[in-house]
Design a protein around this motif. Sequence first.
Motif, PDB file in Angstrom:
ATOM      1  N   MET A 149       0.821  -1.213   0.000  1.00  0.00           N
ATOM      2  CA  MET A 149       0.000   0.000   0.000  1.00  0.00           C
ATOM      3  C   MET A 149       0.855   1.264   0.000  1.00  0.00           C
ATOM      4  SD  MET A 149      -3.167  -0.938   0.116  1.00  0.00           S
ATOM      5  CE  MET A 149      -4.276   0.185   0.951  1.00  0.00           C
ATOM      6  N   GLN A 150       2.080   1.130   0.548  1.00  0.00           N
ATOM      7  CA  GLN A 150       2.902   2.334   0.650  1.00  0.00           C
ATOM      8  C   GLN A 150       3.453   2.782  -0.703  1.00  0.00           C
ATOM      9  OE1 GLN A 150       5.200   0.939   3.923  1.00  0.00           O
ATOM     10  NE2 GLN A 150       3.338   1.361   5.076  1.00  0.00           N
ATOM     11  N   ASP A 151       3.483   1.887  -1.659  1.00  0.00           N
ATOM     12  CA  ASP A 151       4.048   2.244  -2.954  1.00  0.00           C
ATOM     13  C   ASP A 151       3.005   2.439  -4.041  1.00  0.00           C
ATOM     14  OD1 ASP A 151       6.651   0.107  -2.091  1.00  0.00           O
ATOM     15  OD2 ASP A 151       6.887   2.236  -2.469  1.00  0.00           O
ATOM     16  N   THR A 152       1.907   1.744  -3.904  1.00  0.00           N
ATOM     17  CA  THR A 152       0.941   1.705  -4.997  1.00  0.00           C
ATOM     18  C   THR A 152      -0.359   2.397  -4.601  1.00  0.00           C
ATOM     19  OG1 THR A 152       1.867  -0.420  -5.615  1.00  0.00           O
ATOM     20  CG2 THR A 152      -0.253   0.148  -6.581  1.00  0.00           C
ATOM     21  N   PHE A 153      -0.922   3.148  -5.541  1.00  0.00           N
ATOM     22  CA  PHE A 153      -2.259   3.701  -5.331  1.00  0.00           C
ATOM     23  C   PHE A 153      -3.285   2.673  -5.776  1.00  0.00           C
ATOM     24  CE2 PHE A 153      -0.044   7.876  -5.874  1.00  0.00           C
ATOM     25  CZ  PHE A 153      -0.432   8.434  -4.669  1.00  0.00           C
ATOM     26  N   VAL A 162      -5.396  -0.665  -9.902  1.00  0.00           N
ATOM     27  CA  VAL A 162      -4.377   0.251  -9.377  1.00  0.00           C
ATOM     28  C   VAL A 162      -4.060   1.336 -10.409  1.00  0.00           C
ATOM     29  CG1 VAL A 162      -3.313  -1.595  -8.033  1.00  0.00           C
ATOM     30  CG2 VAL A 162      -2.445  -1.104 -10.322  1.00  0.00           C
ATOM     31  N   LEU A 163      -3.417   2.405  -9.928  1.00  0.00           N
ATOM     32  CA  LEU A 163      -2.797   3.343 -10.871  1.00  0.00           C
ATOM     33  C   LEU A 163      -1.447   2.736 -11.230  1.00  0.00           C
ATOM     34  CD1 LEU A 163      -3.536   6.840  -9.273  1.00  0.00           C
ATOM     35  CD2 LEU A 163      -4.689   5.728 -11.189  1.00  0.00           C
ATOM     36  N   ARG A 164      -1.135   2.629 -12.488  1.00  0.00           N
ATOM     37  CA  ARG A 164       0.074   1.892 -12.872  1.00  0.00           C
ATOM     38  C   ARG A 164       1.316   2.517 -12.232  1.00  0.00           C
ATOM     39  NH1 ARG A 164       0.377   3.531 -19.310  1.00  0.00           N
ATOM     40  NH2 ARG A 164       1.019   5.682 -19.000  1.00  0.00           N
ATOM     41  N   THR A 165       2.187   1.652 -11.727  1.00  0.00           N
ATOM     42  CA  THR A 165       3.405   2.128 -11.058  1.00  0.00           C
ATOM     43  C   THR A 165       4.571   2.186 -12.020  1.00  0.00           C
ATOM     44  OG1 THR A 165       3.882  -0.139 -10.433  1.00  0.00           O
ATOM     45  CG2 THR A 165       2.732   1.209  -8.809  1.00  0.00           C
ATOM     46  N   HIS A 166       4.389   1.609 -13.194  1.00  0.00           N
ATOM     47  CA  HIS A 166       5.411   1.676 -14.248  1.00  0.00           C
ATOM     48  C   HIS A 166       4.720   1.443 -15.595  1.00  0.00           C
ATOM     49  CE1 HIS A 166       6.156  -2.847 -13.171  1.00  0.00           C
ATOM     50  NE2 HIS A 166       4.918  -2.605 -13.487  1.00  0.00           N
ATOM     51  N   THR A 167       5.432   1.797 -16.670  1.00  0.00           N
ATOM     52  CA  THR A 167       4.813   1.637 -17.984  1.00  0.00           C
ATOM     53  C   THR A 167       4.995   0.220 -18.518  1.00  0.00           C
ATOM     54  OG1 THR A 167       6.816   2.669 -18.866  1.00  0.00           O
ATOM     55  CG2 THR A 167       4.861   4.040 -18.736  1.00  0.00           C
ATOM     56  N   SER A 168       5.610  -0.668 -17.712  1.00  0.00           N
ATOM     57  CA  SER A 168       5.784  -2.058 -18.155  1.00  0.00           C
ATOM     58  C   SER A 168       4.445  -2.726 -18.446  1.00  0.00           C
ATOM     59  CB  SER A 168       6.522  -2.870 -17.085  1.00  0.00           C
ATOM     60  OG  SER A 168       7.663  -2.182 -16.661  1.00  0.00           O
ATOM     61  N   TYR A 191       2.423   6.349 -11.441  1.00  0.00           N
ATOM     62  CA  TYR A 191       2.049   6.871 -10.118  1.00  0.00           C
ATOM     63  C   TYR A 191       2.630   6.011  -9.007  1.00  0.00           C
ATOM     64  CZ  TYR A 191      -1.380   9.199 -13.058  1.00  0.00           C
ATOM     65  OH  TYR A 191      -1.972   9.945 -14.051  1.00  0.00           O
ATOM     66  N   ARG A 192       3.171   6.658  -7.991  1.00  0.00           N
ATOM     67  CA  ARG A 192       3.622   5.917  -6.806  1.00  0.00           C
ATOM     68  C   ARG A 192       3.211   6.711  -5.569  1.00  0.00           C
ATOM     69  NH1 ARG A 192       9.056   3.286  -8.702  1.00  0.00           N
ATOM     70  NH2 ARG A 192       8.284   2.515 -10.701  1.00  0.00           N
ATOM     71  N   ASN A 193       2.897   5.953  -4.553  1.00  0.00           N
ATOM     72  CA  ASN A 193       2.422   6.582  -3.328  1.00  0.00           C
ATOM     73  C   ASN A 193       3.607   7.073  -2.489  1.00  0.00           C
ATOM     74  OD1 ASN A 193       0.895   7.423  -1.248  1.00  0.00           O
ATOM     75  ND2 ASN A 193       0.061   5.425  -0.707  1.00  0.00           N
TER      76      ASN A 193
END
Length: 338
Positions: A149-153, A162-168, A191-193
């Motif tokens: 949860m601390q890294d991902t929205f 989720v909101l993507r954390t990378h374009t992979s 996006y990263r939290n």
Amino acid sequence: MFDRIKTLRQEAADMKAANAEELEALRIKYLGKKGEIAALMNDFRNVAAEQKREVGQLLNELKDTVQSRINGLRQSLEEGQSSGGDIDLTRTAYPVRLGTRHPISVVRKEICDIFARLGFSIAEGPEIEDDWHVFSSLNFAEDHPARDMQDTFFIQHSPDIVLRTHTSSVQTRVMERQQPPVRIICPGRVYRNEAVSYRAHCFFHQVEALYIDKDVSFADLKQVLLFVAKELFGQETKIRLRPSYFPFTEPSAEMDISCNLCGGKGCPFCKHTGWVEILGCGMVDPNVLENCGIDSKVYSGYALGMGIERITNLKYQVKDLRMFSENDIRFLRQFESI
Ligand SMILES: [Zn+2]
């Protein structure tokens, strides 16, 4: 008294002014301290008591009529001027202020252009993604910290969205629907939290490249890395690779370039090492290929990814990440010439 009021009312209706001076003369004649209406007001005390009420009302109406007529004339004079009643064709034109491209857009385009010359095409995908495309398909274990949860929205009430954390995630989508050869770059916002500070932001931009075909080797990756580094930072740029770990590549590496400020001699910017880190890369993990329906015994590939903010910082020495999203026109104007 009644006659004078009637006459003045008629005069007010007929008032005309060809310019501001004439209008001012009219104003003084009727509304000035020694004007017609002031004179009438002066005579008001001689009006018989039983008529005072009626005369007072007429006087007030007259004053309002004259005032609104003058206001009307003033407005039409001003409009006449601005609508080009007197067109001055010799007057110089107003300068047209052109907008500027945002530095992130400039660098993103530069990176895309370099890869386009190598035959890569651009692929895009959604910013709101499901767990499969962002994590599971890319070999992220169930307990990988990036899922935390601390890294991902996460989208509320939907732990799978989720909101993507990378374009992979875009790479996965392309591999799912297209058999090799695949040669794409995926630029986009991620996006990263994270707490927002001068060196971290809750959203930023990445460009990832993916190449899958028969007999793709680490040597191919290295050549592309060297080419891209030289195109971005100049022909004298050197690169070095350090072993690293990413869930979706094996082997994985991080790439440094020789510091473009001191030329590799060492400076505060490169922490006196002569090198600065710019991207992560590696050979696509066979599990990822299989997850997307590509036969890993036939095909292999490489992937690389970089932060556009990071590259922009290196090229233009922007010290505070927040500047990119604050819409401060003084900052943006500095990029007018690029
Ligand atoms: Zn340096």
